[in-house]
Structure formats: structure tokens, C-alpha cells
Design an enzyme around this catalytic site. Sequence first.
Site, PDB file in Angstrom:
ATOM      1  N   ASP A 368      -4.338  -4.526 -12.725  1.00 25.23           N
ATOM      2  CA  ASP A 368      -4.403  -4.500 -11.264  1.00 25.23           C
ATOM      3  C   ASP A 368      -3.647  -5.618 -10.562  1.00 25.23           C
ATOM      4  O   ASP A 368      -3.108  -5.408  -9.475  1.00 25.23           O
ATOM      5  CB  ASP A 368      -5.880  -4.535 -10.813  1.00 25.23           C
ATOM      6  CG  ASP A 368      -6.580  -3.200 -11.019  1.00 25.23           C
ATOM      7  OD1 ASP A 368      -5.912  -2.158 -10.871  1.00 25.23           O
ATOM      8  OD2 ASP A 368      -7.783  -3.187 -11.303  1.00 25.23           O
ATOM      9  N   TYR A 455     -12.679   0.387  -6.910  1.00 31.18           N
ATOM     10  CA  TYR A 455     -13.466  -0.765  -7.339  1.00 31.18           C
ATOM     11  C   TYR A 455     -13.333  -1.933  -6.373  1.00 31.18           C
ATOM     12  O   TYR A 455     -12.265  -2.175  -5.836  1.00 31.18           O
ATOM     13  CB  TYR A 455     -12.999  -1.236  -8.721  1.00 31.18           C
ATOM     14  CG  TYR A 455     -13.972  -0.872  -9.809  1.00 31.18           C
ATOM     15  CD1 TYR A 455     -15.154  -1.582  -9.972  1.00 31.18           C
ATOM     16  CD2 TYR A 455     -13.709   0.173 -10.675  1.00 31.18           C
ATOM     17  CE1 TYR A 455     -16.050  -1.242 -10.971  1.00 31.18           C
ATOM     18  CE2 TYR A 455     -14.609   0.521 -11.673  1.00 31.18           C
ATOM     19  CZ  TYR A 455     -15.779  -0.191 -11.823  1.00 31.18           C
ATOM     20  OH  TYR A 455     -16.652   0.143 -12.806  1.00 31.18           O
TER      21      TYR A 455
END
EC number: 1.4.3.-
Lengths: 727, 727
Positions: A368, A455
Amino acid sequence: MVTDRGDCLRSILFFVFAALLLFAVSKQGLIQPKGPWWLSFNNVRKVKLTGAVQHTGAMFPEFKNLANQIPLHPLDPLTVQEINRVREILVSHQPFSASFPSIHSLELDEPEKDTVLSWVKGDPLPPRKAFVIAYLNGQTHLVTVDLGSGQVTSNVTVPGSSGYPMVTTEDLISALRVVYSSGEFNKTVEGRGVKLSDLSCLTPSTGWFGPEEEGRRVVKVTCCSKEGTPNFYMRPIEGLVVTVDIDNQEIVKISDTGRDIPIPPAKNTDYRYVVQKESPKMQPLNPISIEQPLGPSFRVEDGHIVRWANWRFHLKADQRAGMIISHAKVQDSETGEFRSVMYKGFPSELFVPYMDLDEGWYFKTYMDAGEFGLGETAMPLVPLNDCPRNSYYMDGLFASVDGKPFVQPNMICIFEKYAGDINWRHSEVPIIVDARESRPKVTLVARMVATVGNYDYIFDWEFQTDGLIRAQVGLSGMILVKGSPYENLYQSPKNNTKEMSSPFVSENVIGVIHDHYITYYLDMDIDGSDNSFLKVHLEKERTLPAGKSPRKSIMKAKRQVAVTEEDARIKLKLYDPFEFHLINPSKRSRLGNPVGYKLVPHGTAASLLDHDDPPQLRAAFTNNQIWVTPYNRSEQWAGGLLSYQSKGDDTLATWSERNRPIENRDITLWYTLGFHHVPCQEDFPVMPTVSSGFDLKPVNFFQRNPIIAAKPNLQEDLPICWSRQLH
Amino acid sequence: MVTDRGDCLRSILFFVFAALLLFAVSKQGLIQPKGPWWLSFNNVRKVKLTGAVQHTGAMFPEFKNLANQIPLHPLDPLTVQEINRVREILVSHQPFSASFPSIHSLELDEPEKDTVLSWVKGDPLPPRKAFVIAYLNGQTHLVTVDLGSGQVTSNVTVPGSSGYPMVTTEDLISALRVVYSSGEFNKTVEGRGVKLSDLSCLTPSTGWFGPEEEGRRVVKVTCCSKEGTPNFYMRPIEGLVVTVDIDNQEIVKISDTGRDIPIPPAKNTDYRYVVQKESPKMQPLNPISIEQPLGPSFRVEDGHIVRWANWRFHLKADQRAGMIISHAKVQDSETGEFRSVMYKGFPSELFVPYMDLDEGWYFKTYMDAGEFGLGETAMPLVPLNDCPRNSYYMDGLFASVDGKPFVQPNMICIFEKYAGDINWRHSEVPIIVDARESRPKVTLVARMVATVGNYDYIFDWEFQTDGLIRAQVGLSGMILVKGSPYENLYQSPKNNTKEMSSPFVSENVIGVIHDHYITYYLDMDIDGSDNSFLKVHLEKERTLPAGKSPRKSIMKAKRQVAVTEEDARIKLKLYDPFEFHLINPSKRSRLGNPVGYKLVPHGTAASLLDHDDPPQLRAAFTNNQIWVTPYNRSEQWAGGLLSYQSKGDDTLATWSERNRPIENRDITLWYTLGFHHVPCQEDFPVMPTVSSGFDLKPVNFFQRNPIIAAKPNLQEDLPICWSRQLH
């Protein structure tokens, strides 16, 4: 099923695994999003957040207008003027003067460490430089710009085979435009019963799995229905994945393996407070708050220097790392000297592999930070809930794809924490010694939240007065779910939890098992830059000869200094334990102990994937929990500078292979913390926070307990409070 | 050196590793200590603690007078009247009518589980019974007393070879009297330059190391100088150990191997706030407090039932376990039903082995709960520092050696905690969905502190609204130190940290390496008593056949139900991970998942000692981190009911050897958390708290996230506070 496609604007909510954006797209073109979460510089302003509080005594120097901000410290991020100036310099530089590249990163090129360390307030700033990652015609340009001379001082091109820079919003918008204009795609979506106006598409990264997608920048597009819910993540159009070549703006492949899988229902997925019809069945809680009527005890000076109790550090937002702590120094409790602990610390990379081999899932192995950016995906913090009342908020200032500055408002909060915990205590027997001593634990927290799509990663740095630094990561937000043809386990042919790896979490919804790894870069400088990595091995000794002692075994601490990188590749083992110290071998305490800090892992997890598995190759930085490398300016991103579609040939693991000397040198510690996540019903439709972290704890750094003389809480110090509800 | 020994009272501060007591002893006899920490019933009263706070809205039913307390719940501890009645019954029972035994434990004999579970408020209480551990003429008596009939219903005698009960204060006083009247001892002490009036002696347990000390109750006596400091622990008279036969009141052995070791200096050892001359060098902190102007949201009903948010449980003090949580139920967020989670949970035993083979150290392998008692050694909590402002305090009521009741005042505190943390959150893109949702985390904590001599063990049970229960242990207080002939490492012939296992922590002071293990008894009853232990094995699969997937490996969750105890003996392994669930196989969620809770370890440590080493034999309950046993009323104390000088023949490990069936039965989970402790300078002279713990987390227990509808913090809910210091 059929919408009027002729003249209406259709909105597609799309989600990129990092750059969470909203935009309105017409058949003719793109309307640049406008909103507080995505501001071009023309629109720089602080977002007014509901509930922001003014406190008596809270005297923070605020930059009312980022446009007037000037750099005051060598590590201060580029200002609005500086970002604009870099853009001007790039525009006039070949080959960018002919065709302006897309800017994937534009940040301060930090001065050499020596320069920063020798700088003191009042000195002129060292030359301001920018490091730019630009992309043009299939090539990545690593560009250094000298703001003083107005020159590009370096421009290195890197071929795509070495990986690509972080994707930009525009990359993802163009990919979606390609998908959207595909008749086959639209037909498929409508065939699944989803109105195009209800479409919400995500743009997960593709990873790297060998030659098939090599040599071109590729993104996947997966879609959900937002009909009846803002929580479209819970309504996947399962099995539909479009692979898009970003640069060539073409569809590589449409895969739809999920035609027999219904879109899971919207019911019970909306998590917003305003739509909740019923409170949970529980006694309501009275209001509770951390209160400081005299205001916080910390100050933020010159925009980025945080001073609190015995700590001083530089804090800044970063587009990739999210939040960077630099130059953390703690005051010696006896001499008053500020002593160096950590030169730089930040989450360098995340690795989030999902455990499903289906066509629509196998590639979900995100990195990420390097693929999407933790700062890029940071959202404004929600006052009073993400951070308590007396918080100070700091903005992020980054460059967008066109090289112009934009603001991530209220991206970081800083606050003091008191949780009712105890810093130290001891009770004695009152007749001889009336000693019932206890000290409350008050700490300082710097927090940000990266909402990498579904998330939410809550990143905390916590500083304690006893010298301990705690890094903590909390996971919340939405789990990534998979549609199932079966409503539940009873209907499933695998009507047996034993056979199902990933469990049902709602009707037709499976929570796919996955891991999270967060690798921290920790350039520790314990009382100076030249440090060693000391392993304190706790090992069993059989006590010999027999009969020498009534004990048959004992645990001893054996100390080993790591000589080269190989000595510092550590897998944690419960039954072969070590303490891990960063020491300064040149500084010993009055007792002769080397001054140091130790790394203390909390609960963690390790990746089980094979080392030759492509995702694990790219994320080989998670092969060990601990690594130590010699300080190297170019080795900051554990998955490599260019980690999008990287092959794993430029990671912490490959650097470490050089097996360089690390004894009594400027060294960097890397720690990876992990979570295995087998989802459960409680994670649906939004997941209660799960946290872990690690501590950096002083070991013989202070001459003695540095907070022995700390003041206890006294009745007369406490606030006097009343509540509006009393009336 | 020579004091006037003829007619003066000399005070000896002695310390027992659990029963921390002070007493004044003359040559003629003993003056019973009087003081708030040790109250005979004649003197039952609540101690007035400085700083106790009255709060608006805090409406707790308080028992103003424990003497009038009556039992209201089947699990309520014995009252003053009941304890006195038990004593009366014992006095008239043979053989106690002839010679009253010493009472080592006198507590409620809890009714059968079925009886408790079927009881509802308003029902008459089930028959009240007491379980007494008495000691008379070298034999332990396990006595059951029926309070209703006034009869001793059972009296089983156990020979000493099976271990002895917890020592009493009187045992230790008599041992000290023996030592004190030894001319050889006094001469030795004076020979070491310590005035007898400066003597502070500790009475560590002797452990068990084979036949030498078998068959008699033995305690060790080690001494320190309190000259110039209340922190006598830091001034050991190293190498002087007296072994005393408690029952025969005779010295078994005086060992003095430390004549060349000076008494470490008193300088810098006093930790009391009043004597601190200088604040630590740091910016002072503004007052900070957790504030609830409407008062706490929890209630303590009928003395022991705690109700808060969605939780309800019974809480009581216990002389051995310290604090017992019973009958913990959580309210279903949707149905409102109170559902069972845990029938009983408490720290069952501690194991604290020190790692030094010297004559004065080898035996230091404490089992603090069973040898000294965590409740017995609990001190009154320090308001505003051990517990925050809005805390509710609960007393412990125990029996002393003569069978009379005494009070441990303010032994437990209960408070709500808000640390600025986030219960759950998610941000979305505001244009389509204005969802920036975040919920503050507020929890309920029950806390006690056992000051087992030098060490302070902070025990917390924390309850979260999402159903999670966290148990946490914090270590503070004093490390156990060893005198060294050398001032520091420079002077030591081992002038090399590599050769020194235990390090210098101050001048002439070595912090001896040791471990701490805390074994919890967790009788989980997930939605009923019959549960199974489900191991969710996370295992790697090579993805085959080659070419089937671009991935080469994957992690899968394989579920295995433990059939017998052997299947449930678990050593945690980072690279062979499991989730550990307690499930109710008869209750499945609407989706078909069995309802359950999982055990989530935090950072921990494991004992490295050989299994055949005597201390590890006794503490074999730490051989695994996890055990599951069938529920058995008599199996509550992991080191055995009689653990003083036990040989390890009645431990959790031996019970588990029976390998009983544990599937779909009433089962008990045991978890051991551990710490390796290599001391450092920062631990001197009092140690900053180090914590770890574990979570019990709902897994498919709720139909979905139970706190999705929870209310956010709103500006108008927050208190309005001012400070006295503003004027």
C-alpha cells in the site's frame, strides 16, 4: 436495467487502493473532483471540521495560510512556493519542456544527515532540493531539482521493467474511463443486474506474476453495487475483473467467472450513525473525556517541531510514508541534555496478501505505501472521535499529478493521552516507611489514518516520559469480501467449517483470509550515529557438573554484536529468545554498560508464503521480522523505490544480501509487525479496531529510572468539570 | 556496631514474598501490628485515603460497615459473621477443639456450577459453605464447613510430603524470631557492618530441590540494610541466607558466602516524592484527567455485581487469586439477551524463577499465588494515581491465621477508561456518501495490585463494548538485586558485558535475570457450559499443480477440534500459527458458524528451564502456553492446591496427563503469559511498568459488529472544565 446513456452525467464511485477519490465522468470527459479530500492548490484552505474545539491555554502557532508558509528546518517539507517553483523548473527542462510528465512524487530531497545534524536553529537552511519521480512515455524519471540554482541537477531514467512509481489518481481515472467505455463490460454489469448508475469500481494493483503483464503498467478494475448502501464494499460483483493497460488505455482482459454469484444484499451494511434505527442493546455510557483545562503540555514550534515533556522531534506528513518522525531526542533526566534516539522513523511498506487463488483474487497482494501512498490516502481525522478533544491537527501538503500543490487537511493529530495507567508504583509498609507511591502515565501520541480504500490503518507514535517510544498500528474499516453463490454455510456444499478456509461473514458474503505486514524504517541514532546491533541471547545452560547446584538448568544472557547484515536477519522464536539492542559502543554509562535502546515486539505474525512465490519475492522484506542495514540514503523503501509491479529485485532483502559490515556504524533497524486475519461476523460491515505494535525501550540509556522524581497526581491539580446535561 | 540489646524494642522490617508485613518485636514477644494495611476484625474500618473524590452522579451503594454485610449472591465471599461462625464451628470440632490449628485459608466453598447457574436473584441462596485449609501438628487439613447445619462435613488430612498451604504471617514472624535470637546470625550481621536496628529481613520461599529440605516446612531468611533508605531491597547483605524450619522453630543452616561484598550504598535509592530534591529535567505537564461530570456509567449492585454498558459480571477479592471475575455475561446487541462468556477467570499461579546458582539465589523460584497469596499481599490502591478519579473501590475480606476476619481495604478499583483510542472507523468520499464515521473506545477496567514484596503486579481485567475481554499484567516495583564486590563493570574482572549474564544496575548492584509467568484459569462458558476447543491452523499450501495459478503458495485455515487434553497442549510458534477458539458446537450463528471466542496472546515469553529441573517440575503448568482441561472443581490452582514446597506431582501438567476427553464438554482454558527480564539501569531503584496480556475476543459470537450503532462523541456531550490553577 438500461439507463439513459445519451446525455446524462453518470457518476461512478471508484476506489483505488490508496488514492480514494470521487469523480464525475461524462462520456465527453472528466470533471476534476472538488472537495475537501482532494484540493488543488487553487483551493487551498483548511476544511472546517465540525466539533473543532478551542481550549483555554492551548497556544499553538497556527499557519493560517499555507500559502505563506516558509521552511524553517532542514527537514521541513516543501512549501507551496517551493512546489510551484519545482514545477516551473521542470517545465523548462528537457525533455519535460516538450511534454510535461505526470508527477508521481514531488517531495523534499532531504539534506545529507551530517548537514542536518550540524544545523542549529538560526543557521541558514541548507540548500533546498526536491526529489521528483516523474513518468513520461513509459519511462520513470528520478529527478533532483536544486531550488537555489533553479536547476535540474540529476535526471535518471529507469525502464519499466524495474517497477513503476506510485499510481496517480489520473492513472486510475483513465483506467476506469477505458473500462467504462467498454460495451462488453457494460453489458456484463447489466447482465449481473446492476445499474450502471449504481456502479462503484475499485482499482486494485495488479502485483507481479511473471511475464504476462510485464513491460506495461497494468491495473485491475473490480466493481461493486452501491445500491442501497454507502458500503459498496459489501456488495461485490464477484468474479468480474478487468485488467487495464494504463498507459495504452486499453483493456487487456475481461474476466467474469461469477455469473452464478448474486450481489450480496445491502441490508445491514450501512454503518453511518444517522441511519441507525436502534441503539445497541446496552446501558448508554455517560460522557467521558480526557480533560486538560490548562491546555495541552506540548507545543508545535515552527510548524513541525513537537516539544513535550522530555521529548523533542520533527513531525511531517509524507505522501508515501504517511507520517515521518525525525530527529527524536529525549532530554536526559539528570543533565538536561537532549540526547539523540532516532534520526528517522516511519512505516516504510505494507504487504497485504489475500489468500484466494481465484482469477478475481490471486493478485490481491498489496504494497500500500509504494503502490498508493499512505499520505495520499489519508483522510481528515474526525475530531473528538479519531482523536480526543485537546488534539492539535497538522495538514499534509503534497504535489498532484500536474506538479501543483494540494492539501491533505487535518491529516495528523497530536494529543496527550492519559488512560488511567501507572508509570511506576510501589507500596511499602507505612509504620516504618510511609511509602505508597504511584505515578500516573501520561504520554504523547501522534496519529494519522490512511484509508487505503476499504481498510483504515491507524498509525500511532507514542512517546513516554520514561524514554520509551511505542509504534502502534490499528486496523479498522471494511474487510475485503467475496461474493458466494451460497447464502450461508448451511446451503454450502462445504457445510462444514472444516472445509472452508475463508468463512461466511454475512449472507452470500465471505471474508477472505489475509495478512497485514507493516515494515518500519527505524534509523536509530543512540547518542550519535555510529551504533551496533547487540543481540542478547537468552539461552538455556544445563548446570554442570551434576551436583554443583540443586538447579539442573538456568537461563543466561549471552551478548553477540552483529558484525554484518547476515547476523541481523532475525526470525523471532519463542523458545530461542533474544533481546535486540541498538547500542552506542562508544558511550558507556558510569557503570560501564553501553547506552542503548531495545526493540520489543508485541504480538505479531509472519508470512507463510513461499519465498519464491511472486508476491513474497516482491515483499521479501517480510521474510524476517528484523533486519539491520548500514545507513544508505537510497534504502528507505523496503519494497524498493519503484514498487508498483516490482519483481522484488530491489528490496530490503536484496540490499541485505550484500552482507555489509554493520558494527559501530550508522545503521538502520527494520522491524515488520504482522497480523493474520481470519475474518468473522463481528468484522461485518465494519471492523472493530485490532491493534499491535512494538516498543523502542531505553536500556542503560539513562543512569537510572528517569521519572523517579515525577510528580504524582494530586487532588488540587484535577479539573473541576460540569456537564451541559446536568441542567 | 553494638546496639543496646538489653531493654529496647528493636524493630525489624521484614518482608515476606507475599505477606508484606511490619511488626515490632521485642525479646519478650510479639506486638501484633496495627495499621491500615493489616486490620484485625476488631478494627474493621475503611481507611481514609487522601484524595478520595466524591462525584456528582456517582451513586454507588456502599457498605458503610462490613460488619453488617450479608451475602446476596451464591458466589459472594464469606462475610464477617460467616467467617466468625466458621471459626466457632471449627473450635468445637475435633481435633481442633483440643488445639486450634493455624488457618491458612478460609473462604467460600463455592456451590456447584449448576446450582449457581440456575440461581436467579430473589431465590434463596444455596447453602453457604466454607473451605478451610488448616495446619496442625505437621498435617494439612482440608476442611469443609456447612454454615447452615453448623457442621464440619469433611476433614481430609494431607501429609506434608504433598506440599504445604500458603504461609501465614505468623509462620514468617516465628521464623524471623528464630533467626533473630541466633547469636551466630547477629554476629554475622554486625560483622558485615550493619546495625541490628537497621536490619530489614525478607522471607523468600524455599522452593523444592529434592530430599534435603523435605518433610519439614522451611523458609529462607535474607536481609538488607534500611540505613538511609526505605528502599532496603537495594541494600542486600549479599550471600547471607538462613534456612529456618518453621514448625520446629530451628535454624537448619546459616550460609554466609558474601563477606567480601559490601552493602550497596543508599544513595539514589529513595523513591518517595517527598524526598526528591529535583524534578526530572523536562517540561512539566499540565494537569490531565479522565472526566465524567455525570459520573461513571457502571454500577456495583449488591456489593459484587458490576453492570456496565453491555457487560455484567461478579467481582470479588480472593486471598490467593487476588481478584476473581465470575459469571461474565455480555448483552446481545440485537436481542438484548445476556449471554454467557466466562464462568470464572483469575490468575491461578505465578512462577518467577531467578537465574543465579549461588547459594543465596538458586532457590528463588517463586510461585507467588500459592506460596504467599495475591490478595494477601494486595495493598490499598493509591487514588488518582493507581486508578483515575472516577474509580470505585472494593475491599477484600479474608481470614487471618486465628480464623478471624480482616480487611484489605481499597484493594480493587473499577473505572471507565478512555484513552483517545478508536473503537472502529471508516472514511468515505463525501460527494456521494458523506461518511466520516469514527467511534471512541471506552472500556471498563477492574484493577488490583499485589505487592509481593519487592515486585508490584498490576492486574487488570478490561471489558470492551465489542465483547472483547482483555487481561493485562503490569510489572513495577523493585527488581531483586544482588550485591557485587565490584562497583561497576570497569572494576569487574568480567569487564566485558559478554561475560556477564546479569548486568550492573547501580554501584555494587547487579540486577539478576529472571522470568515472570502468570497462568490464568479461564473457565469459558460460551453460550453455555458445553464447549469445544477449536484450533484454526493457518498452514501453507503449495498451490498445485504448477501453472494452476500465478501464485505458488497460499495460507489456508484448517479447523481441528481438540478431542482430548493432549490435543490442547500448545506451544505458540510464529511460523506454525493457530487461532485458538472456544466454541459452542451446539450453537451456530444464522450463517452456520459456531459461536465462539478466541484467545489472542500478546507479546509473551516461555520458560527455557529443563522439564526435569525441580523448579520447572513444580511449575510444569508453564510447559505450554495453552492447556484445556475438562471442568473439575478441584483443579483451579495450576501449581496444585498445596504448592508451598510442592514437588510438582499435582499440577495442571499432571492433570492433563490423564488425557481426558474435552470435546463438547464443560472445559477450562489455561493461558500462561510470560516475561523475560534482563534488568537495566532504568529499573533502578524502581522500575517503570512493563505490561503484557491477552485478549478473549468474540468470533462469530455476535451476528455482526455489535457496536455499529454506537454513538459518536459529540461536542455537546463533553464536559466543561476549569482549573484551580487558572486563578
